[in-house]
Write a protein that holds these residues in place. Sequence first.
Motif, PDB file in Angstrom:
ATOM      1  N   GLY A 201      14.108 -38.248  -8.304  1.00  0.00           N
ATOM      2  CA  GLY A 201      12.833 -37.529  -8.336  1.00  0.00           C
ATOM      3  C   GLY A 201      12.250 -37.338  -6.953  1.00  0.00           C
ATOM      4  N   LEU A 202      12.344 -38.373  -6.112  1.00  0.00           N
ATOM      5  CA  LEU A 202      11.821 -38.294  -4.749  1.00  0.00           C
ATOM      6  C   LEU A 202      12.604 -37.271  -3.927  1.00  0.00           C
ATOM      7  N   VAL A 203      13.919 -37.284  -4.055  1.00  0.00           N
ATOM      8  CA  VAL A 203      14.753 -36.335  -3.311  1.00  0.00           C
ATOM      9  C   VAL A 203      14.437 -34.901  -3.742  1.00  0.00           C
ATOM     10  N   LEU A 204      14.300 -34.672  -5.039  1.00  0.00           N
ATOM     11  CA  LEU A 204      13.959 -33.328  -5.533  1.00  0.00           C
ATOM     12  C   LEU A 204      12.591 -32.884  -5.024  1.00  0.00           C
ATOM     13  N   ALA A 205      11.647 -33.823  -4.999  1.00  0.00           N
ATOM     14  CA  ALA A 205      10.312 -33.500  -4.476  1.00  0.00           C
ATOM     15  C   ALA A 205      10.404 -33.092  -3.004  1.00  0.00           C
ATOM     16  N   MET A 206      11.192 -33.815  -2.241  1.00  0.00           N
ATOM     17  CA  MET A 206      11.385 -33.483  -0.818  1.00  0.00           C
ATOM     18  C   MET A 206      12.059 -32.127  -0.658  1.00  0.00           C
ATOM     19  N   LEU A 207      13.045 -31.836  -1.506  1.00  0.00           N
ATOM     20  CA  LEU A 207      13.758 -30.562  -1.405  1.00  0.00           C
ATOM     21  C   LEU A 207      12.847 -29.381  -1.739  1.00  0.00           C
ATOM     22  N   ILE A 208      12.011 -29.536  -2.763  1.00  0.00           N
ATOM     23  CA  ILE A 208      11.046 -28.477  -3.099  1.00  0.00           C
ATOM     24  C   ILE A 208      10.123 -28.224  -1.916  1.00  0.00           C
ATOM     25  N   HIS A 209       9.629 -29.306  -1.349  1.00  0.00           N
ATOM     26  CA  HIS A 209       8.716 -29.235  -0.198  1.00  0.00           C
ATOM     27  C   HIS A 209       9.403 -28.583   1.001  1.00  0.00           C
ATOM     28  N   ALA A 210      10.641 -29.030   1.289  1.00  0.00           N
ATOM     29  CA  ALA A 210      11.379 -28.514   2.446  1.00  0.00           C
ATOM     30  C   ALA A 210      11.739 -27.042   2.263  1.00  0.00           C
ATOM     31  N   ALA A 211      12.109 -26.660   1.041  1.00  0.00           N
ATOM     32  CA  ALA A 211      12.466 -25.264   0.772  1.00  0.00           C
ATOM     33  C   ALA A 211      11.273 -24.341   0.995  1.00  0.00           C
ATOM     34  N   TRP A 212      10.102 -24.776   0.552  1.00  0.00           N
ATOM     35  CA  TRP A 212       8.894 -23.975   0.756  1.00  0.00           C
ATOM     36  C   TRP A 212       8.546 -23.877   2.237  1.00  0.00           C
ATOM     37  N   ASN A 213       8.514 -25.009   2.922  1.00  0.00           N
ATOM     38  CA  ASN A 213       8.157 -25.015   4.342  1.00  0.00           C
ATOM     39  C   ASN A 213       9.126 -24.191   5.184  1.00  0.00           C
ATOM     40  N   SER A 214      10.424 -24.320   4.899  1.00  0.00           N
ATOM     41  CA  SER A 214      11.415 -23.593   5.700  1.00  0.00           C
ATOM     42  C   SER A 214      11.334 -22.087   5.458  1.00  0.00           C
ATOM     43  N   SER A 215      11.085 -21.687   4.225  1.00  0.00           N
ATOM     44  CA  SER A 215      11.045 -20.254   3.908  1.00  0.00           C
ATOM     45  C   SER A 215       9.833 -19.571   4.529  1.00  0.00           C
ATOM     46  N   VAL A 216       8.686 -20.240   4.523  1.00  0.00           N
ATOM     47  CA  VAL A 216       7.474 -19.611   5.065  1.00  0.00           C
ATOM     48  C   VAL A 216       7.345 -19.816   6.571  1.00  0.00           C
ATOM     49  N   SER A 217       8.323 -20.485   7.170  1.00  0.00           N
ATOM     50  CA  SER A 217       8.298 -20.663   8.628  1.00  0.00           C
ATOM     51  C   SER A 217       8.762 -19.402   9.355  1.00  0.00           C
ATOM     52  N   PHE A 218       9.373 -18.481   8.604  1.00  0.00           N
ATOM     53  CA  PHE A 218       9.856 -17.231   9.184  1.00  0.00           C
ATOM     54  C   PHE A 218       9.366 -16.051   8.348  1.00  0.00           C
ATOM     55  N   HIS A 219       8.953 -14.980   9.007  1.00  0.00           N
ATOM     56  CA  HIS A 219       8.458 -13.796   8.293  1.00  0.00           C
ATOM     57  C   HIS A 219       9.541 -13.194   7.410  1.00  0.00           C
ATOM     58  N   SER A 220      10.779 -13.235   7.863  1.00  0.00           N
ATOM     59  CA  SER A 220      11.866 -12.594   7.122  1.00  0.00           C
ATOM     60  C   SER A 220      12.182 -13.300   5.808  1.00  0.00           C
ATOM     61  N   THR A 221      11.940 -14.623   5.747  1.00  0.00           N
ATOM     62  CA  THR A 221      12.269 -15.385   4.543  1.00  0.00           C
ATOM     63  C   THR A 221      11.047 -15.749   3.694  1.00  0.00           C
ATOM     64  N   ALA A 222       9.864 -15.385   4.169  1.00  0.00           N
ATOM     65  CA  ALA A 222       8.640 -15.726   3.437  1.00  0.00           C
ATOM     66  C   ALA A 222       8.641 -15.187   2.007  1.00  0.00           C
ATOM     67  N   PRO A 223       9.071 -13.927   1.761  1.00  0.00           N
ATOM     68  CA  PRO A 223       9.109 -13.438   0.371  1.00  0.00           C
ATOM     69  C   PRO A 223       9.985 -14.302  -0.532  1.00  0.00           C
ATOM     70  N   LEU A 224      11.096 -14.801   0.018  1.00  0.00           N
ATOM     71  CA  LEU A 224      11.963 -15.691  -0.758  1.00  0.00           C
ATOM     72  C   LEU A 224      11.239 -16.997  -1.091  1.00  0.00           C
ATOM     73  N   GLY A 225      10.402 -17.443  -0.170  1.00  0.00           N
ATOM     74  CA  GLY A 225       9.628 -18.654  -0.405  1.00  0.00           C
ATOM     75  C   GLY A 225       8.652 -18.489  -1.552  1.00  0.00           C
ATOM     76  N   PHE A 226       7.966 -17.344  -1.569  1.00  0.00           N
ATOM     77  CA  PHE A 226       7.027 -17.078  -2.649  1.00  0.00           C
ATOM     78  C   PHE A 226       7.760 -16.965  -3.985  1.00  0.00           C
ATOM     79  N   LEU A 227       8.922 -16.323  -3.978  1.00  0.00           N
ATOM     80  CA  LEU A 227       9.723 -16.193  -5.198  1.00  0.00           C
ATOM     81  C   LEU A 227      10.211 -17.567  -5.657  1.00  0.00           C
ATOM     82  N   PHE A 228      10.680 -18.368  -4.719  1.00  0.00           N
ATOM     83  CA  PHE A 228      11.149 -19.716  -5.039  1.00  0.00           C
ATOM     84  C   PHE A 228      10.043 -20.539  -5.691  1.00  0.00           C
TER      85      PHE A 228
END
Length: 316
Positions: free
Chosen positions: A181-208
Amino acid sequence: MLLIFSALAAIIPMTIYLILIWRFDRYDREPFRMVLANYLWGAIGAIFLAIAGSIFLTAVISFFVKDDKSLGLVSAVAVAPIVEEITKGIFLLITVSNRKFDNITDGIVYGGAIGLGFGMTENFMYFVSNSENIGSWIAIIIVRTLFSGVMHCVSTATLGAFLGYSKLMSKGKRIFYAFVGLVLAMLIHAAWNSSVSFHSTAPLGFLFLFITVLIFITVFYLSVARERKIIFNELSEEVNNGIIPMSHLKILSSSIREQTGWVSESIRKDYIKSATTLAFRKMQARNSTGASKVYYESDIDNYRKFISLLLSGSKF
């Protein structure tokens, strides 16, 4: 003035989310004081520990990553998810020891409360630091209220769900599922942060995050539906034992129980609470061992006697 508006913009939406999550747990609702305690841990305790932990880890990493831009990215994608999910989850490990915490729904409610509290304080800090320009201030309020704050709720609720799922399992399985559960929580958090860190991947972050929230809502709904089934199945035996009338069985396991007229109004709330607790105590006793099993079995006898006493003095 923007400081006050920033505080209101941070507090009001997260508090509304909190109440909605708490209310959605309709069949075995958690004591609000416990939900609020988890919310406040996220808003105060977890935030301060996360800030301290992030500063320390980032300082260590800075010895190896010299470029400020790269360091900032590592901090957002790796440091923040690890440190923040651990500090948010610490209080869940305390809450899960409470006998009231017994299933996935409880984990979602308590974990979600911590995440919303954390999101509230973090949002406030972002709102204040971006208050020089009205346009950017409004934009960041919208994004963080609808997405970033919700991400904190979902990620920590994920850990809570795994803790609730494994609550009555062996110690080894509880540790395993807590880690997952902790690892999944970290992965959700990391996926969101990494996607919105770049303009090109931000839409993927919102979709995710949109898909993640849909999964969260679905699991929450199914877990609440399972609680309804537990109540019906466990109380069926009490009907056969003559403790609960047959006409009450379907009512006690549905939203109809909140309506008046089916039992004396003077006992309705106590009857609903005690019958629901009896159902869950039976489930807990069947899946427990040792001192916990003895406690639950004793509680079952007490609730049976209490319900019989309630109904004996009431016309229904």
